[in-house]
Enzyme design. Structure first.
Site, PDB file in Angstrom:
ATOM      1  N   HIS A 194       0.844  -1.203   0.000  1.00 11.85           N
ATOM      2  CA  HIS A 194       0.000   0.000   0.000  1.00 11.85           C
ATOM      3  C   HIS A 194       0.884   1.260   0.000  1.00 11.85           C
ATOM      4  O   HIS A 194       0.738   2.135  -0.853  1.00 11.85           O
ATOM      5  CB  HIS A 194      -0.913  -0.037   1.238  1.00 11.85           C
ATOM      6  CG  HIS A 194      -1.818   1.137   1.378  1.00 11.85           C
ATOM      7  ND1 HIS A 194      -3.178   1.058   1.183  1.00 11.85           N
ATOM      8  CD2 HIS A 194      -1.569   2.432   1.705  1.00 11.85           C
ATOM      9  CE1 HIS A 194      -3.710   2.242   1.373  1.00 11.85           C
ATOM     10  NE2 HIS A 194      -2.766   3.094   1.693  1.00 11.85           N
ATOM     11  N   GLU A 195       1.828   1.316   0.927  1.00  9.32           N
ATOM     12  CA  GLU A 195       2.681   2.506   1.028  1.00  9.32           C
ATOM     13  C   GLU A 195       3.611   2.617  -0.184  1.00  9.32           C
ATOM     14  O   GLU A 195       3.899   3.721  -0.639  1.00  9.32           O
ATOM     15  CB  GLU A 195       3.491   2.494   2.324  1.00  9.32           C
ATOM     16  CG  GLU A 195       2.648   2.505   3.612  1.00  9.32           C
ATOM     17  CD  GLU A 195       1.653   3.662   3.699  1.00  9.32           C
ATOM     18  OE1 GLU A 195       1.900   4.713   3.070  1.00  9.32           O
ATOM     19  OE2 GLU A 195       0.629   3.512   4.388  1.00  9.32           O
ATOM     20  N   HIS A 227       1.777   4.457  -2.849  1.00 11.36           N
ATOM     21  CA  HIS A 227       1.803   5.912  -2.648  1.00 11.36           C
ATOM     22  C   HIS A 227       3.176   6.488  -3.005  1.00 11.36           C
ATOM     23  O   HIS A 227       3.284   7.515  -3.671  1.00 11.36           O
ATOM     24  CB  HIS A 227       1.547   6.258  -1.180  1.00 11.36           C
ATOM     25  CG  HIS A 227       0.119   6.077  -0.742  1.00 11.36           C
ATOM     26  ND1 HIS A 227      -0.951   6.585  -1.430  1.00 11.36           N
ATOM     27  CD2 HIS A 227      -0.404   5.484   0.365  1.00 11.36           C
ATOM     28  CE1 HIS A 227      -2.065   6.291  -0.782  1.00 11.36           C
ATOM     29  NE2 HIS A 227      -1.769   5.619   0.311  1.00 11.36           N
ATOM     30  N   ASP A 239      -7.608   7.544   2.736  1.00 17.70           N
ATOM     31  CA  ASP A 239      -7.304   7.982   1.366  1.00 17.70           C
ATOM     32  C   ASP A 239      -8.594   8.231   0.592  1.00 17.70           C
ATOM     33  O   ASP A 239      -8.744   9.244  -0.097  1.00 17.70           O
ATOM     34  CB  ASP A 239      -6.525   6.892   0.610  1.00 17.70           C
ATOM     35  CG  ASP A 239      -5.182   6.592   1.257  1.00 17.70           C
ATOM     36  OD1 ASP A 239      -4.619   7.493   1.880  1.00 17.70           O
ATOM     37  OD2 ASP A 239      -4.720   5.442   1.128  1.00 17.70           O
TER      38      ASP A 239
HETATM   39 ZN    ZN Z   1      -2.930   5.135   1.992  1.00 18.30          ZN
END
Ligand code: ZN
Length: 360
Positions: A140-141, A144, A216
């Site tokens: 997930h990170e 980003h 988010d």
């Molecule tokens: Zn996030």
């Protein structure tokens, strides 16, 4: 409020008394307060700019002992959008960090760590994470981080971690490239794409999705809705404000608001918001697919080291080799061992040293 008005009426104009009041909700003030002869002058106080921040930091830094290497103008540059209260908290926090590390003065390292702490919350080193959770958060990170690296109009990547902080399991920290007065459409689309990249990475790399993207999604939806209803950025709906009629100034816009547009328009607004978010989500997925190997590398490195700075992400992307970080970084495993050794040296009663996310 009546009491204030009565008191104010009690003064004569030649008594040389000035009344100053402050509020952070000017929209909620009763118009009676603002009539001529009462509060005549309204002064807007914005968030401080870089010069202002340096000045505020200097004021609060008088209370603490600073090391010789400290340059407050650098910290001022690293703290865009900080309020005065946050800058004060930063100095206090830096002093606490210095004490907890047995330093006799606050140095740059303390100040920078305090900045992360004030802006993004404290690291929770003790929370134990399941390996599978850690893996999904790492992807997930990474999503980003990769998006922040490649999207031209989004903020600059500062640091990405999978150390739990505040409410979240990990964080991708960004830093404004410059301080902007107006947000351009392209920039907003890049922002939404960046927010969607976390969920997109979950979908592409772990073939399941988690609740971790809640924040988010929330923020992206808010921006998209503002673009359509407030900033006139939808081609279909045009530059018109679709808002609420304010029935009572005193209660603020959140209460008793009435829609000033039709059901039909409401449906169109929803469609436009959906379209905006949907296309940004697709764009995020395309970007991640195109750089699949790099996402994989960042995620692997996060699982090994827990935190990566912008420079380290860049090294990974350029060398395509996780071992390129090896000479500079200690793995999470090694740090734990270091810490254990440190604790033994210090004896059982002394407080354990604070965990740092080493990205020296
Ligand atoms: Zn996030």
């Amino acid at each position: 409020m009546n009491a204030i008005l009565v008191e104010m009426d009690g003064f004569e104009t030649d008594e040389g008394i000035i009344i100053i009041a402050a509020t952070n909700r000017p929209d909620m003030l009763d118009p009676a307060l603002l009539r001529p002869g009462r509060f005549d002058k309204v002064i807007m106080v914005d968030l401080p700019d870089v010069k202002g921040r340096e000045g505020i930091l200097k004021v609060h830094a008088k209370k603490v002992r600073l090391a010789k290497d400290v340059d407050l103008s650098v910290i001022a540059k690293l703290t865009p959008m900080f309020s005065g209260a946050e800058l004060e908290a930063l100095i206090n926090e830096a002093a606490l960090i210095a004490v907890s590390r047995d330093k006799d003065a606050v140095d740059m390292e303390c100040l920078e760590e305090a900045r992360d702490k004030v802006k993004w919350g404290t690291q929770k080193k003790s929370r134990v994470m399941e390996e599978e959770d850690r893996r999904i958060i790492a992807y997930h990170e990474s999503g980003h981080a990769l998006a922040a690296y490649y999207l031209p109009d989004a903020d600059k990547l500062h640091k990405v971690t999978i150390i739990p902080r505040g409410m979240s399991g990990g964080a991708t920290m960004l830093q404004p490239k410059k301080e902007l007065l107006n947000l351009r459409r392209k920039r907003l689309l890049d922002d939404i794409t960046l927010m969607m990249a976390g969920r997109a990475a979950e979908e592409l790399f772990s073939n399941d999705v988690t609740t971790g993207a809640q924040n988010d999604i929330h923020r992206a939806t808010e921006i998209a809705r503002m673009m359509v209803t407030e900033w006139g950025m939808s081609d279909q709906l045009g530059p018109i404000k679709y808002g609420l009629v304010n029935q009572s100034m005193f209660l603020g816009a959140d209460f008793l608001g009435k829609r000033e547009f039709s059901e039909e328009t409401a449906r169109k607004i929803d469609e436009e918001v959906q379209k905006l978010i949907g296309s940004c989500y697709e764009r995020a997925k395309d970007l991640l697919r195109e750089h699949r190997d790099e996402v994989e590398l960042i995620a692997q490195s996060l699982m090994r080291y827990e935190a990566l700075s912008f420079e380290e992400v860049e090294t990974l992307i350029k060398t395509k080799d996780i071992e390129s970080l090896n000479t500079r970084k200690k793995s999470a495993e090694e740090r734990k061992n270091d810490k254990r050794r440190g604790d033994e040296r210090k004896g059982e009663n002394s407080p354990s040293p604070q965990h740092q996310s080493d990205n020296s």
